[in-house]
Design an enzyme around this catalytic site. Structure first.
Site, PDB file in Angstrom:
ATOM      1  N   LYS A   1      39.189  33.289  17.196  1.00 39.04           N
ATOM      2  CA  LYS A   1      40.592  33.046  16.838  1.00 39.04           C
ATOM      3  C   LYS A   1      40.898  33.898  15.605  1.00 39.04           C
ATOM      4  O   LYS A   1      40.703  33.479  14.465  1.00 39.04           O
ATOM      5  CB  LYS A   1      40.778  31.546  16.574  1.00 39.04           C
ATOM      6  CG  LYS A   1      42.198  31.081  16.777  1.00 39.04           C
ATOM      7  CD  LYS A   1      42.268  29.577  16.905  1.00 39.04           C
ATOM      8  CE  LYS A   1      43.670  29.056  16.666  1.00 39.04           C
ATOM      9  NZ  LYS A   1      44.667  29.504  17.630  1.00 39.04           N
TER      10      LYS A   1
HETATM   11  N1  PMP Z   1      44.861  30.271  23.844  1.00 39.07           N
HETATM   12  C1  PMP Z   1      45.427  30.776  22.734  1.00 39.07           C
HETATM   13  C2  PMP Z   1      45.784  32.227  22.702  1.00 39.07           C
HETATM   14  C3  PMP Z   1      45.641  29.944  21.620  1.00 39.07           C
HETATM   15  O1  PMP Z   1      46.199  30.434  20.519  1.00 39.07           O
HETATM   16  C4  PMP Z   1      45.307  28.582  21.705  1.00 39.07           C
HETATM   17  C5  PMP Z   1      45.566  27.673  20.540  1.00 39.07           C
HETATM   18  N2  PMP Z   1      44.495  27.689  19.649  1.00 39.07           N
HETATM   19  C6  PMP Z   1      44.721  28.114  22.883  1.00 39.07           C
HETATM   20  C7  PMP Z   1      44.511  28.988  23.938  1.00 39.07           C
HETATM   21  C8  PMP Z   1      44.295  26.685  23.012  1.00 39.07           C
HETATM   22  O2  PMP Z   1      43.163  26.463  22.205  1.00 39.07           O
HETATM   23  P1  PMP Z   1      42.824  25.029  21.607  1.00 39.07           P
HETATM   24  O3  PMP Z   1      42.898  24.082  22.741  1.00 39.07           O
HETATM   25  O4  PMP Z   1      41.452  25.189  21.075  1.00 39.07           O
HETATM   26  O5  PMP Z   1      43.853  24.735  20.589  1.00 39.07           O
END
Ligand code: PMP
Length: 297
Positions: A153
């Site tokens: 991320k």
């Molecule tokens: N894909 C992207 C590009 C994101 O930014 C997010 C949000 N973090 C997610 C998927 C979902 O991830 P999570 O469930 O870990 O929040």
């Protein structure tokens, strides 16, 4: 507003007022998008507050920093403790936490020499995304995994998300759906995607997506409820006109999709597996027991 004059954040070893914290205009993070972050929710549980999947989020933050070769020495346990302390100091229960690892002043393109951790938080008032979203296939594709650590991320990746999200809004849609480099469905700008067809739930396989913690929770829920779930590659055409669809993410939770490129999903949301999963997710984060209705069992 994300903060006011009383808001406290953790920054670089101290608890300080958000309004007084300073960052460096010569930072690699600002110039090159070289920062890693997390989006985390805390919920009111048992008269206090509970951070949902805190360990998974902080393990991912540390993994993201490691993939970016950033020096970062906090343990998951320390990060969790600091997060609860930020919530306590601000008196938050129902909140969103945004830890971010920033790098110091450095105009070179070599790895970060020093990093700074900020943990910001704000109260969660009325959700994040529209309900019943109308999504469009974006003309922008997700970053190529051969060029990025797509499972990390990283701040810089979100320029792609902004382009796609704004394109969808400019075209009268609520949100974008991005394809991967091979033309298969990948994910939303800030959420993973699922659809349901003939009692089976489908989601893009890992490799070209941020494998979300909510996505993993949805798969966990499907397994608990004996809902067949497939992680696979599929096209927009396969998803269009399916029985139901939803986006999921820490901020979005589980959110219904109304249509894809103006093609509506078939079922009433209330009759879909998506709705069952949405309710089960809500129970999980609030640590309440989920009762499966007879008619879907
Ligand atoms: N894909 C992207 C590009 C994101 O930014 C997010 C949000 N973090 C997610 C998927 C979902 O991830 P999570 O469930 O870990 O929040």
């Amino acid at each position: 507003m994300y903060y006011n004059e009383n808001t406290i954040i953790y920054f670089n070893g101290q608890f300080v007022k958000a309004a007084e914290a300073k960052t460096d205009l010569y930072s690699q993070s600002l110039h090159y998008g070289y920062a890693v972050f997390e989006g985390i929710r805390s919920y009111p549980v048992g008269g206090g507050t509970k951070i949902f999947k805190a360990k998974e989020h902080y393990d991912r933050l540390r993994h993201s920093a490691q993939l970016m070769k950033m020096p970062f020495h906090y343990s998951t346990e320390q990060l969790m403790e600091l997060s609860y302390e930020v919530l306590r100091k601000n008196n938050f229960t129902d909140a969103y936490l945004r830890p971010i690892v920033l790098c110091s002043a450095n105009m070179s393109l070599s790895k970060g020499k020093e990093s700074y951790l900020a943990i910001e938080a704000w109260e969660w008032t009325n959700g994040y995304l529209a309900n019943k979203m109308r999504i469009m296939t974006s003309s922008y594709r997700r970053p190529n995994p051969a060029g990025f650590h797509i499972e990390a991320k990283v701040s810089g990746h979100y320029v792609n998300s902004i382009l796609a999200c704004q394109e969808a809004k400019d075209n009268g849609f609520d949100e974008a759906l991005l394809l991967d480099n091979n033309g298969f469905v990948a994910e939303g700008p800030g959420a993973n995607v699922f659809y349901e067809k003939d009692g089976v739930v489908f989601t893009p396989a890992k490799g070209n997506i941020l494998p979300g913690i909510t996505r993993a929770t949805v798969i966990e829920i499907c397994n608990e409820l004996n809902i067949p779930v497939r992680e696979t590659f599929f096209t927009v055409e396969e998803m269009q006109g399916a029985d139901s669809g939803f986006y999921c993410g820490t901020a979005a939770e589980v959110v219904e999709l109304a249509s894809l490129d103006n093609v509506a999903f078939k079922l009433n949301w209330e009759d879909s597996l998506g709705a069952v999963i949405q309710k089960a997710y809500k129970c999980k984060v609030l640590e309440k027991e989920f009762q499966l209705q007879k008619e879907v069992a």
